[in-house]
Design a protein around this motif. Structure first.
Motif, PDB file in Angstrom:
ATOM      1  N   VAL A   1       0.837  -1.213   0.000  1.00 50.29           N
ATOM      2  CA  VAL A   1       0.000   0.000   0.000  1.00 50.29           C
ATOM      3  C   VAL A   1       0.868   1.258   0.000  1.00 50.29           C
ATOM      4  CG1 VAL A   1      -1.602   1.333   1.447  1.00 50.29           C
ATOM      5  CG2 VAL A   1      -2.010  -1.091   1.014  1.00 50.29           C
ATOM      6  N   TYR A   2       1.996   1.227   0.731  1.00 51.91           N
ATOM      7  CA  TYR A   2       2.850   2.424   0.812  1.00 51.91           C
ATOM      8  C   TYR A   2       3.407   2.801  -0.557  1.00 51.91           C
ATOM      9  CZ  TYR A   2       2.570   1.110   5.714  1.00 51.91           C
ATOM     10  OH  TYR A   2       2.098   0.762   6.943  1.00 51.91           O
ATOM     11  N   LEU A   3       3.674   1.810  -1.375  1.00 48.79           N
ATOM     12  CA  LEU A   3       4.155   2.071  -2.733  1.00 48.79           C
ATOM     13  C   LEU A   3       2.975   2.417  -3.649  1.00 48.79           C
ATOM     14  CD1 LEU A   3       6.448   1.987  -4.842  1.00 48.79           C
ATOM     15  CD2 LEU A   3       5.989  -0.447  -5.123  1.00 48.79           C
ATOM     16  N   HIS A   4       1.880   1.648  -3.492  1.00 50.45           N
ATOM     17  CA  HIS A   4       0.706   1.791  -4.359  1.00 50.45           C
ATOM     18  C   HIS A   4       0.110   3.200  -4.268  1.00 50.45           C
ATOM     19  CE1 HIS A   4      -2.972   0.712  -6.431  1.00 50.45           C
ATOM     20  NE2 HIS A   4      -3.683   1.120  -5.395  1.00 50.45           N
ATOM     21  N   VAL A   5      -0.092   3.670  -3.050  1.00 47.29           N
ATOM     22  CA  VAL A   5      -0.701   5.000  -2.876  1.00 47.29           C
ATOM     23  C   VAL A   5       0.227   6.083  -3.438  1.00 47.29           C
ATOM     24  CG1 VAL A   5      -1.491   6.692  -1.160  1.00 47.29           C
ATOM     25  CG2 VAL A   5      -2.093   4.285  -0.909  1.00 47.29           C
ATOM     26  N   ALA A   6       1.523   5.911  -3.201  1.00 39.85           N
ATOM     27  CA  ALA A   6       2.492   6.924  -3.672  1.00 39.85           C
ATOM     28  C   ALA A   6       2.506   7.009  -5.201  1.00 39.85           C
ATOM     29  CB  ALA A   6       3.881   6.585  -3.144  1.00 39.85           C
ATOM     30  N   VAL A   7       2.547   5.863  -5.881  1.00 41.45           N
ATOM     31  CA  VAL A   7       2.587   5.921  -7.355  1.00 41.45           C
ATOM     32  C   VAL A   7       1.233   6.356  -7.933  1.00 41.45           C
ATOM     33  CG1 VAL A   7       4.550   4.389  -7.757  1.00 41.45           C
ATOM     34  CG2 VAL A   7       2.265   3.402  -7.581  1.00 41.45           C
TER      35      VAL A   7
ATOM     36  N   THR B   1       0.729   1.694 -10.678  1.00 44.07           N
ATOM     37  CA  THR B   1      -0.466   1.688  -9.823  1.00 44.07           C
ATOM     38  C   THR B   1      -1.294   0.432 -10.099  1.00 44.07           C
ATOM     39  OG1 THR B   1      -0.527   4.083  -9.947  1.00 44.07           O
ATOM     40  CG2 THR B   1      -2.513   3.009  -9.150  1.00 44.07           C
ATOM     41  N   LEU B   2      -1.495   0.152 -11.384  1.00 39.73           N
ATOM     42  CA  LEU B   2      -2.293  -1.029 -11.745  1.00 39.73           C
ATOM     43  C   LEU B   2      -1.584  -2.314 -11.309  1.00 39.73           C
ATOM     44  CD1 LEU B   2      -3.430   0.061 -15.322  1.00 39.73           C
ATOM     45  CD2 LEU B   2      -4.895  -0.211 -13.327  1.00 39.73           C
ATOM     46  N   ALA B   3      -0.251  -2.352 -11.477  1.00 35.78           N
ATOM     47  CA  ALA B   3       0.505  -3.558 -11.120  1.00 35.78           C
ATOM     48  C   ALA B   3       0.497  -3.795  -9.608  1.00 35.78           C
ATOM     49  CB  ALA B   3       1.933  -3.440 -11.637  1.00 35.78           C
ATOM     50  N   THR B   4       0.812  -2.749  -8.827  1.00 38.66           N
ATOM     51  CA  THR B   4       0.857  -2.917  -7.368  1.00 38.66           C
ATOM     52  C   THR B   4      -0.547  -3.159  -6.812  1.00 38.66           C
ATOM     53  OG1 THR B   4       0.785  -0.514  -7.142  1.00 38.66           O
ATOM     54  CG2 THR B   4       2.950  -1.552  -6.990  1.00 38.66           C
ATOM     55  N   GLY B   5      -1.554  -2.490  -7.406  1.00 44.61           N
ATOM     56  CA  GLY B   5      -2.945  -2.704  -6.967  1.00 44.61           C
ATOM     57  C   GLY B   5      -3.373  -4.134  -7.216  1.00 44.61           C
ATOM     58  N   SER B   6      -2.930  -4.669  -8.351  1.00 45.45           N
ATOM     59  CA  SER B   6      -3.269  -6.047  -8.696  1.00 45.45           C
ATOM     60  C   SER B   6      -2.650  -7.030  -7.691  1.00 45.45           C
ATOM     61  CB  SER B   6      -2.775  -6.321 -10.107  1.00 45.45           C
ATOM     62  OG  SER B   6      -3.200  -7.553 -10.544  1.00 45.45           O
TER      63      SER B   6
ATOM     64  N   TRP C   1      -1.857  -6.371  -4.578  1.00 41.47           N
ATOM     65  CA  TRP C   1      -2.583  -6.210  -3.306  1.00 41.47           C
ATOM     66  C   TRP C   1      -3.945  -6.906  -3.381  1.00 41.47           C
ATOM     67  CZ3 TRP C   1      -7.211  -3.957  -1.816  1.00 41.47           C
ATOM     68  CH2 TRP C   1      -7.371  -3.729  -0.446  1.00 41.47           C
ATOM     69  N   ALA C   2      -4.639  -6.714  -4.526  1.00 46.91           N
ATOM     70  CA  ALA C   2      -5.981  -7.295  -4.686  1.00 46.91           C
ATOM     71  C   ALA C   2      -5.929  -8.820  -4.660  1.00 46.91           C
ATOM     72  CB  ALA C   2      -6.603  -6.819  -5.998  1.00 46.91           C
ATOM     73  N   HIS C   3      -4.834  -9.383  -5.171  1.00 45.47           N
ATOM     74  CA  HIS C   3      -4.735 -10.849  -5.187  1.00 45.47           C
ATOM     75  C   HIS C   3      -4.797 -11.407  -3.778  1.00 45.47           C
ATOM     76  CE1 HIS C   3      -2.532 -14.769  -5.651  1.00 45.47           C
ATOM     77  NE2 HIS C   3      -3.489 -14.871  -6.542  1.00 45.47           N
ATOM     78  N   ASP C   4      -4.211 -10.674  -2.827  1.00 45.17           N
ATOM     79  CA  ASP C   4      -4.238 -11.144  -1.441  1.00 45.17           C
ATOM     80  C   ASP C   4      -5.511 -10.710  -0.708  1.00 45.17           C
ATOM     81  OD1 ASP C   4      -2.193 -12.590   0.281  1.00 45.17           O
ATOM     82  OD2 ASP C   4      -2.914 -11.000   1.619  1.00 45.17           O
ATOM     83  N   ALA C   5      -5.941  -9.458  -0.979  1.00 40.44           N
ATOM     84  CA  ALA C   5      -7.086  -8.915  -0.237  1.00 40.44           C
ATOM     85  C   ALA C   5      -8.422  -9.422  -0.770  1.00 40.44           C
ATOM     86  CB  ALA C   5      -7.059  -7.394  -0.287  1.00 40.44           C
ATOM     87  N   TRP C   6      -8.563  -9.469  -2.080  1.00 38.71           N
ATOM     88  CA  TRP C   6      -9.852  -9.840  -2.686  1.00 38.71           C
ATOM     89  C   TRP C   6      -9.803 -11.190  -3.400  1.00 38.71           C
ATOM     90  CZ3 TRP C   6     -10.115  -4.423  -5.474  1.00 38.71           C
ATOM     91  CH2 TRP C   6     -10.346  -3.425  -4.511  1.00 38.71           C
ATOM     92  N   SER C   7      -8.660 -11.869  -3.343  1.00 36.31           N
ATOM     93  CA  SER C   7      -8.465 -13.187  -3.985  1.00 36.31           C
ATOM     94  C   SER C   7      -8.657 -13.153  -5.502  1.00 36.31           C
ATOM     95  CB  SER C   7      -9.415 -14.239  -3.391  1.00 36.31           C
ATOM     96  OG  SER C   7      -9.241 -14.290  -2.015  1.00 36.31           O
ATOM     97  N   THR C   8      -8.317 -12.038  -6.098  1.00 39.03           N
ATOM     98  CA  THR C   8      -8.367 -11.947  -7.561  1.00 39.03           C
ATOM     99  C   THR C   8      -7.340 -10.916  -8.029  1.00 39.03           C
ATOM    100  OG1 THR C   8      -9.757 -11.449  -9.472  1.00 39.03           O
ATOM    101  CG2 THR C   8     -10.265 -10.232  -7.472  1.00 39.03           C
TER     102      THR C   8
END
Lengths: 227, 227
Positions: B47-53, B97-102, B104-111
């Motif tokens: 998240v620290y990288l994701h929000v920054a980018v 942003t899309l890469a780091t969000g993806s 994070w989402a894989h762990d948080a939302w299982s996709t």
């Protein structure tokens, strides 16, 4: 006085575009045929439960309107350049904003005609009318078409004369117009589900979008017309 | 040009060293100082990288549009170079942003991907950047390229509120302002500051590079060299 002259010039420019299309129908005929083909293709695999069908049809209606409408937008400046009319347009003693607003009006009329044909086709082919509440749908269509025409006219002018005009137009138009498609789909679904509060919020978003892009287009068009 | 080289080299080196130190401090804060999140564990540190980018991607889009507007007013190539460099970095940051969000989402939302409104709006932003560079690449004549790109950059600004407000307007599941431990909030702010500094440094370096390329091209034209 200046405003009246600008309004008169605007009307003559709109009249010129509509008359040209009436005398030699090229753009509208292709656009309406594509719309009919899309409406048919969409209905073919449609075997959804009756409750889900209206929401799906609302989304498909606006997607068909977008793809078929892009044809009209694509031709609005390309036609001027191919026929050598662009120089004549630049020499008109009118402001660039007037030219822009006249092109928006022409495209708006084309998109409204397209909506009419699509409504009829969707009602005939699916048996479900999107006109459950005609007034609300009319307001949605007016705002959505205005926003679409405002962005599309600008994008069409930006890409006129480029080597891969049509491809680039779709690529820059789709992301810019996505809020209009989402809001129009949301508003149509709200109408079909009788959620007037939600419809009103979507309509406000559509109106806001149309106002922002009409203002931006009016201000920026002189920079596009410099050539 | 040679007389200026030592001075700019000194300035660049000092700024680069400063940003490197800032990023090293951010790395320490992210991996050592920030507490381990209870539910997601170490994956949450993305998240620290994701929000920054993500912040830099939006800032890149805004800077691209503002520099484009400045070009239309001033007509100096420098503003077009600023617009291009901000756009390039904005595009890079929206990709990250899309890469780091993806991740994070894989762990948080299982996709890896879901059509959540903010994710979709960020993808739209990425396509807007792509369209901007496609249009830039399609126009040979420098002044027309700069003017058309500037208009498109201003239109792209309309996507920024869409990305920011997407979760609220379209009722998405993307976190907006989650409750955080004060140390986590501090690390997040430090990370945003560090990446913003890196963004400004890279934008300035790229702008200088574009300026030098233009000077070389002008010299080649003057010398009659065709490349």
């Amino acid at each position: 006085m200046e405003l009246i002259q600008a309004a008169r010039a605007w009307w003559w420019l709109v009249h010129k575009d509509l008359l040209r299309e009436m005398r030699a129908p090229r753009t509208w005929a292709a656009m309406l045929l594509v719309a009919l083909a899309l409406a048919m293709v969409i209905q073919l695999p449609l075997e959804l439960p009756a409750a889900e069908k209206p929401a799906f049809l609302g989304a498909m209606f606006w997607l068909s309107a977008f793809f078929a409408g892009t044809l009209s937008l694509d031709r609005s400046f390309a036609g001027e350049q191919e026929d050598g009319c662009w120089q004549g347009l630049l020499l008109y003693p009118v402001s660039p904003a007037t030219v822009y607003l006249s092109k928006v009006a022409g495209n708006f009329v084309a998109l409204c005609a397209l909506n009419g044909v699509l409504l009829l086709a969707f009602a005939l082919l699916s048996g479900i009318s999107l006109l459950a509440q005609p007034g609300l749908f009319l307001a949605t269509a007016v705002m959505a078409n205005l926003g679409f025409a405002a962005v599309g006219t600008l994008a069409s002018a930006l890409t006129a004369g480029l080597a891969q005009r049509s491809g680039v137009l779709v690529l820059i138009l789709l992301p810019l117009v996505l809020p209009v498609i989402l809001a129009a789909v949301g508003a149509t679904q709200s109408i079909l589900e009788h959620e007037i509060g939600a419809w009103w919020r979507w309509l406000q978003l559509l109106a806001c979008f149309a106002a922002v892009f009409l203002t931006l287009g009016t201000l920026l068009f002189e920079f596009i017309m410099e050539d | 040009m040679n007389r200026c080289a030592p001075a700019t080299f000194g300035w660049n080196s000092a700024a680069s060293a400063g940003v490197a130190l800032l990023l090293a401090a951010c790395g320490w804060l992210i991996f050592v100082f920030a507490p381990r999140e209870i539910t997601m564990g170490d994956v949450q540190r993305i998240v620290y990288l994701h929000v920054a980018v993500a912040w830099c991607a939006l800032a890149g889009c805004v800077a691209m549009g503002l520099a484009g507007a400045a070009y239309l007013v001033r007509r100096t190539p420098g503003w077009d170079q600023w617009s291009q460099s901000a756009g390039e970095l904005g595009w890079l940051c929206s990709t990250l942003t899309l890469a780091t969000g993806s991740l994070w989402a894989h762990d948080a939302w299982s996709t890896w991907w879901t059509w959540e409104p903010r994710l979709t709006a960020t993808l739209v932003l990425w396509i807007v950047f792509a369209g901007y560079f496609l249009v830039r690449g399609s126009i040979e004549e420098p002044r027309r390229r700069a003017r058309t790109s500037a208009v498109l950059a201003i239109l792209a600004l309309a996507d920024v509120p869409l990305v920011v407000m997407a979760t609220r307007w379209f009722r998405g599941i993307h976190p907006i302002t989650p409750d955080m431990d004060w140390r986590m909030r501090l690390v997040l702010l430090a990370s945003v500051a560090g990446f913003s500094a890196l963004f400004v440094l890279l934008a300035a370096m790229r702008k200088r590079q574009l300026d030098q390329a233009e000077q070389v091209a002008a010299l080649e034209r003057r010398a009659g060299i065709v490349t």
